[in-house]
Design a protein around this motif. Structure first.
Motif, PDB file in Angstrom:
ATOM      1  N   GLU A  26      88.938  20.136-108.896  1.00 12.49           N
ATOM      2  CA  GLU A  26      88.587  21.445-109.192  1.00 12.49           C
ATOM      3  C   GLU A  26      88.176  21.454-110.933  1.00 12.49           C
ATOM      4  O   GLU A  26      88.348  20.560-111.628  1.00 12.49           O
ATOM      5  CB  GLU A  26      90.181  21.998-109.103  1.00 12.49           C
ATOM      6  N   ARG A  27      87.850  22.468-111.191  1.00 15.09           N
ATOM      7  CA  ARG A  27      87.352  22.590-112.673  1.00 15.09           C
ATOM      8  C   ARG A  27      88.145  23.326-113.383  1.00 15.09           C
ATOM      9  O   ARG A  27      88.730  24.656-113.193  1.00 15.09           O
ATOM     10  CB  ARG A  27      85.992  23.261-112.698  1.00 15.09           C
ATOM     11  N   ASP A  28      88.428  23.051-114.597  1.00 13.66           N
ATOM     12  CA  ASP A  28      89.456  23.907-115.489  1.00 13.66           C
ATOM     13  C   ASP A  28      88.584  23.839-117.007  1.00 13.66           C
ATOM     14  O   ASP A  28      88.794  22.906-117.465  1.00 13.66           O
ATOM     15  CB  ASP A  28      90.791  23.465-115.628  1.00 13.66           C
ATOM     16  N   LYS A  32      88.145  18.391-115.411  1.00 14.05           N
ATOM     17  CA  LYS A  32      88.327  18.135-114.096  1.00 14.05           C
ATOM     18  C   LYS A  32      89.815  18.044-113.838  1.00 14.05           C
ATOM     19  O   LYS A  32      90.724  17.798-114.439  1.00 14.05           O
ATOM     20  CB  LYS A  32      87.955  16.915-113.528  1.00 14.05           C
ATOM     21  N   ARG A  33      90.272  18.930-112.594  1.00 10.86           N
ATOM     22  CA  ARG A  33      91.750  18.962-112.345  1.00 10.86           C
ATOM     23  C   ARG A  33      91.695  18.369-111.076  1.00 10.86           C
ATOM     24  O   ARG A  33      91.221  18.603-110.162  1.00 10.86           O
ATOM     25  CB  ARG A  33      92.294  20.516-112.285  1.00 10.86           C
ATOM     26  N   CYS A  34      92.803  17.400-110.810  1.00  8.52           N
ATOM     27  CA  CYS A  34      93.180  16.621-109.689  1.00  8.52           C
ATOM     28  C   CYS A  34      93.644  17.771-108.810  1.00  8.52           C
ATOM     29  O   CYS A  34      94.846  18.563-108.871  1.00  8.52           O
ATOM     30  CB  CYS A  34      94.031  15.574-109.835  1.00  8.52           C
ATOM     31  N   GLY A  42      88.765  14.098-118.187  1.00  7.05           N
ATOM     32  CA  GLY A  42      87.534  14.461-118.714  1.00  7.05           C
ATOM     33  C   GLY A  42      86.498  14.319-117.624  1.00  7.05           C
ATOM     34  O   GLY A  42      86.766  14.042-116.448  1.00  7.05           O
ATOM     35  N   LEU A  43      85.218  14.805-117.879  1.00  9.52           N
ATOM     36  CA  LEU A  43      84.210  15.031-116.603  1.00  9.52           C
ATOM     37  C   LEU A  43      83.810  13.992-116.305  1.00  9.52           C
ATOM     38  O   LEU A  43      83.049  13.723-115.156  1.00  9.52           O
ATOM     39  CB  LEU A  43      83.030  15.939-117.061  1.00  9.52           C
ATOM     40  N   GLU A  44      83.826  12.758-116.936  1.00 11.74           N
ATOM     41  CA  GLU A  44      83.345  11.396-116.598  1.00 11.74           C
ATOM     42  C   GLU A  44      84.630  10.929-115.652  1.00 11.74           C
ATOM     43  O   GLU A  44      84.161   9.757-115.155  1.00 11.74           O
ATOM     44  CB  GLU A  44      83.481  10.549-117.715  1.00 11.74           C
ATOM     45  N   ALA A  45      85.589  11.349-115.241  1.00 11.56           N
ATOM     46  CA  ALA A  45      86.633  10.668-114.531  1.00 11.56           C
ATOM     47  C   ALA A  45      86.161  10.591-113.129  1.00 11.56           C
ATOM     48  O   ALA A  45      85.385  11.579-112.500  1.00 11.56           O
ATOM     49  CB  ALA A  45      87.837  11.708-114.446  1.00 11.56           C
TER      50      ALA A  45
END
Length: 56
Positions: A26-28, A32-34, A42-45
């Motif tokens: 999910e995006r916050d 990135k939100r699990c 972070g966006l690279e996760a």
């Protein structure tokens, strides 16, 4: 690739209240939100460092 059997099985599960869609991040804002535990990354996760969840 989904087959007709997969579609029938997904429909069977969906009718009985089970989730059949694959989960993704999910995006916050710019994080990135699990979807499993709500941990922010972070966006690279590529996996959750809190609970270990990984997208399929």
């Amino acid at each position: 690739m989904a087959t007709a059997n997969d579609d029938i099985f997904d429909e069977f599960l969906d009718e009985r209240g089970h989730e059949t869609e694959s989960l993704s991040w999910e995006r916050d804002y710019n994080k990135k939100r699990c979807p499993d535990c709500g941990g922010l990354h972070g966006l690279e996760a590529s996996s959750c460092t809190v609970c270990g969840w990984q997208p399929n």
